[in-house]
Design a protein around this motif. Structure first.
Motif, PDB file in Angstrom:
ATOM      1  N   GLU A 165     -60.053 -22.934 -16.985  1.00  0.00           N
ATOM      2  CA  GLU A 165     -58.623 -23.110 -17.150  1.00  0.00           C
ATOM      3  C   GLU A 165     -57.912 -23.158 -15.799  1.00  0.00           C
ATOM      4  O   GLU A 165     -57.032 -23.977 -15.561  1.00  0.00           O
ATOM      5  CB  GLU A 165     -58.060 -21.960 -17.996  1.00  0.00           C
ATOM      6  N   LYS A 166     -58.343 -22.258 -14.914  1.00  0.00           N
ATOM      7  CA  LYS A 166     -57.749 -22.258 -13.573  1.00  0.00           C
ATOM      8  C   LYS A 166     -57.923 -23.622 -12.903  1.00  0.00           C
ATOM      9  O   LYS A 166     -57.039 -24.106 -12.206  1.00  0.00           O
ATOM     10  CB  LYS A 166     -58.418 -21.192 -12.697  1.00  0.00           C
ATOM     11  N   LEU A 167     -59.086 -24.225 -13.105  1.00  0.00           N
ATOM     12  CA  LEU A 167     -59.384 -25.489 -12.431  1.00  0.00           C
ATOM     13  C   LEU A 167     -58.828 -26.689 -13.184  1.00  0.00           C
ATOM     14  O   LEU A 167     -58.828 -27.807 -12.662  1.00  0.00           O
ATOM     15  CB  LEU A 167     -60.896 -25.629 -12.246  1.00  0.00           C
ATOM     16  N   SER A 168     -58.357 -26.466 -14.407  1.00  0.00           N
ATOM     17  CA  SER A 168     -57.884 -27.585 -15.222  1.00  0.00           C
ATOM     18  C   SER A 168     -56.612 -28.221 -14.658  1.00  0.00           C
ATOM     19  O   SER A 168     -56.266 -29.340 -14.988  1.00  0.00           O
ATOM     20  CB  SER A 168     -57.623 -27.114 -16.657  1.00  0.00           C
ATOM     21  N   PHE A 169     -55.934 -27.462 -13.761  1.00  0.00           N
ATOM     22  CA  PHE A 169     -54.726 -28.021 -13.141  1.00  0.00           C
ATOM     23  C   PHE A 169     -55.050 -29.184 -12.211  1.00  0.00           C
ATOM     24  O   PHE A 169     -54.188 -29.997 -11.910  1.00  0.00           O
ATOM     25  CB  PHE A 169     -54.011 -26.945 -12.322  1.00  0.00           C
ATOM     26  N   PHE A 170     -56.275 -29.228 -11.745  1.00  0.00           N
ATOM     27  CA  PHE A 170     -56.611 -30.186 -10.689  1.00  0.00           C
ATOM     28  C   PHE A 170     -57.455 -31.312 -11.262  1.00  0.00           C
ATOM     29  O   PHE A 170     -58.566 -31.110 -11.751  1.00  0.00           O
ATOM     30  CB  PHE A 170     -57.339 -29.464  -9.553  1.00  0.00           C
ATOM     31  N   GLU A 171     -56.916 -32.503 -11.167  1.00  0.00           N
ATOM     32  CA  GLU A 171     -57.520 -33.637 -11.873  1.00  0.00           C
ATOM     33  C   GLU A 171     -58.822 -34.113 -11.259  1.00  0.00           C
ATOM     34  O   GLU A 171     -59.613 -34.760 -11.933  1.00  0.00           O
ATOM     35  CB  GLU A 171     -56.508 -34.790 -11.938  1.00  0.00           C
ATOM     36  N   ASP A 172     -59.031 -33.800  -9.991  1.00  0.00           N
ATOM     37  CA  ASP A 172     -60.262 -34.285  -9.363  1.00  0.00           C
ATOM     38  C   ASP A 172     -61.453 -33.343  -9.581  1.00  0.00           C
ATOM     39  O   ASP A 172     -62.539 -33.586  -9.096  1.00  0.00           O
ATOM     40  CB  ASP A 172     -60.047 -34.544  -7.860  1.00  0.00           C
ATOM     41  N   ILE A 173     -61.229 -32.263 -10.323  1.00  0.00           N
ATOM     42  CA  ILE A 173     -62.326 -31.337 -10.612  1.00  0.00           C
ATOM     43  C   ILE A 173     -62.956 -31.683 -11.962  1.00  0.00           C
ATOM     44  O   ILE A 173     -62.259 -31.831 -12.963  1.00  0.00           O
ATOM     45  CB  ILE A 173     -61.828 -29.880 -10.674  1.00  0.00           C
ATOM     46  N   VAL A 174     -64.266 -31.803 -11.966  1.00  0.00           N
ATOM     47  CA  VAL A 174     -64.977 -32.047 -13.214  1.00  0.00           C
ATOM     48  C   VAL A 174     -66.024 -30.953 -13.408  1.00  0.00           C
ATOM     49  O   VAL A 174     -66.866 -30.741 -12.536  1.00  0.00           O
ATOM     50  CB  VAL A 174     -65.690 -33.421 -13.195  1.00  0.00           C
ATOM     51  N   ILE A 175     -65.963 -30.272 -14.523  1.00  0.00           N
ATOM     52  CA  ILE A 175     -66.964 -29.242 -14.803  1.00  0.00           C
ATOM     53  C   ILE A 175     -68.190 -29.912 -15.414  1.00  0.00           C
ATOM     54  O   ILE A 175     -68.161 -30.360 -16.567  1.00  0.00           O
ATOM     55  CB  ILE A 175     -66.419 -28.175 -15.780  1.00  0.00           C
ATOM     56  N   LYS A 176     -69.250 -29.970 -14.654  1.00  0.00           N
ATOM     57  CA  LYS A 176     -70.445 -30.672 -15.118  1.00  0.00           C
ATOM     58  C   LYS A 176     -71.345 -29.761 -15.934  1.00  0.00           C
ATOM     59  O   LYS A 176     -72.006 -30.207 -16.864  1.00  0.00           O
ATOM     60  CB  LYS A 176     -71.223 -31.215 -13.913  1.00  0.00           C
ATOM     61  N   HIS A 177     -71.452 -28.504 -15.493  1.00  0.00           N
ATOM     62  CA  HIS A 177     -72.324 -27.572 -16.214  1.00  0.00           C
ATOM     63  C   HIS A 177     -71.636 -26.216 -16.326  1.00  0.00           C
ATOM     64  O   HIS A 177     -70.854 -25.837 -15.461  1.00  0.00           O
ATOM     65  CB  HIS A 177     -73.639 -27.317 -15.445  1.00  0.00           C
ATOM     66  N   THR A 178     -72.015 -25.501 -17.376  1.00  0.00           N
ATOM     67  CA  THR A 178     -71.753 -24.070 -17.396  1.00  0.00           C
ATOM     68  C   THR A 178     -73.045 -23.408 -17.842  1.00  0.00           C
ATOM     69  O   THR A 178     -73.841 -24.000 -18.583  1.00  0.00           O
ATOM     70  CB  THR A 178     -70.623 -23.670 -18.373  1.00  0.00           C
TER      71      THR A 178
END
Lengths: 216, 216
Positions: free
Chosen positions: A20-33
């Motif tokens: 959620e914290k990183l969802s503000f930034f459009e250039d971040i993609v969560i590839k794995h958890t």
DNA sequence: TCTGCCATAGGGCAGTTGCCTTATTTAGGA
DNA sequence: TCCTAAATAAGGCAACTGCCCTATGGCAGA
């Protein structure tokens, strides 16, 4: 150009919080958890096209330190930032030794986390100031990589640490009082309290114990 | 509460530039400026009510590393941030060893400089990411920088070393005398001689110097 | 032999330290 | 809001410390 990130944490709620914290930034993609290092390694074998891993330390199966070591062994190009709740010397030192490229605390705000990731990819190291200070101390005093059992909690106040630092330079009560703009009586009182907390009875013992516990 | 700052740089134009960067922030007060460490020390003797020193490294008379060491010796409560154009490993390592609380580059923008000062006063260390990375590397791969010129021959007698070893345990004159079957007067005499040879003036200093020189 | 150096020992003095008691103010947590 | 912890400050006392003096005996090298 998007930043491909993986999040490893045994607490799925915290994974969600970080996402959620990183969802503000459009250039971040969560590839794995992943919930532990083992799961991460499995997923990396399928797809290791990744820029950064945000790694918790305390995890079952394969902890963050071991995971960092193994990931760095296989995929040295992937940056790893420790993202943990704990900032004790041992964790920090071990994480750095294992090859971590940064060390942040979970309480971090979204912007700083994002900046940390960017800086790391830009050839720097992400670190909040209190961690930075600890690494400086470790560099100055590299002899204390032991004491696993010696975990007695010693909590000195900020002022007490300040006084202790001056004591360690060999300064007298009066000199410390002058430096800190205090009455000598106050300095004596602080020192008495320090002795009680450290369970010692002289300047030398206090300084040595403080150094062993990386208080100064 | 205002932040009392000193700027030390041998280039008066750069001092002016730094002043200007900080002029945006109303809580910053420039208490001293100096062109070298010697001048700084003189000014500190008049007034050491100071929070932070921004210190250049390359300076005539007394360079930034030496100055840091001396200021930290006398006024350990004053934070010192290196502010220099160079970020080679040796400078960084030496600055940290000398007791610096941070290391920033002159190209820094006003906000980051201000934040660095605030963070340092808040108990952290100011460091830009590339410097942080270098400290991590230094921690991983401790290059043992031995001072080549610092080979001053310190020759203590066998007895003196024996006494010093006991001193380092925090024992008193009388306790050492009992342990070594000597008169307290003799122990005192030995310690006086040790102080002269090591050029120190207290138990603590003696023990610390002895440890640094691998005597004990 | 004499000159250092070491080890031993004693006395004195000013200042520091360790430990005790008491007391006020302020800031933060329950 | 109350209560605790922290920070501040002062006084006293016995002991320890750092530094000065002197003095004796042994042993090694010039």
């Amino acid at each position: 150009m998007s930043l491909k990130v993986a999040i490893v944490d045994d607490n799925s709620f915290l994974i969600h919080a970080i996402k959620e914290k990183l969802s503000f930034f459009e250039d971040i993609v969560i590839k794995h958890t992943a919930l532990n290092g083992s799961e991460l390694l499995t997923k990396l074998e399928e797809n290791h096209n990744l820029d950064v891993i945000l790694m918790d330390i305390e995890m079952p199966v394969l902890n963050g330190i071991e995971s960092t070591q193994m990931v760095k062994q296989k995929y040295p190009q992937i940056k790893i930032i420790m993202l943990t709740a704990f900032d004790n010397d041992e964790n920090i030192f071990n994480a750095i030794k294992a090859g971590a490229d940064g060390y942040l605390l979970k309480e971090i705000n979204p912007e700083d986390l994002y900046n940390g990731i960017k800086e790391t990819l830009n050839g720097g190291a992400a670190m909040n100031p209190s961690i930075a200070l600890k690494t400086l101390k470790l560099l100055r005093n590299p002899i204390d990589i032991q004491n696993p059992c010696d975990k007695e909690e010693i909590s000195l106040s900020k002022r007490e640490v300040e006084v202790l630092e001056q004591l360690s330079k060999g300064l007298s009560y009066t000199a410390i009082a002058e430096n800190l703009f205090l009455s000598p009586s106050t300095v004596r009182k602080h020192i008495e309290n320090i002795y009680k907390k450290l369970q010692v009875h002289s300047k030398m013992e206090a300084v040595q114990k403080a150094k062993n516990h990386n208080i100064i």
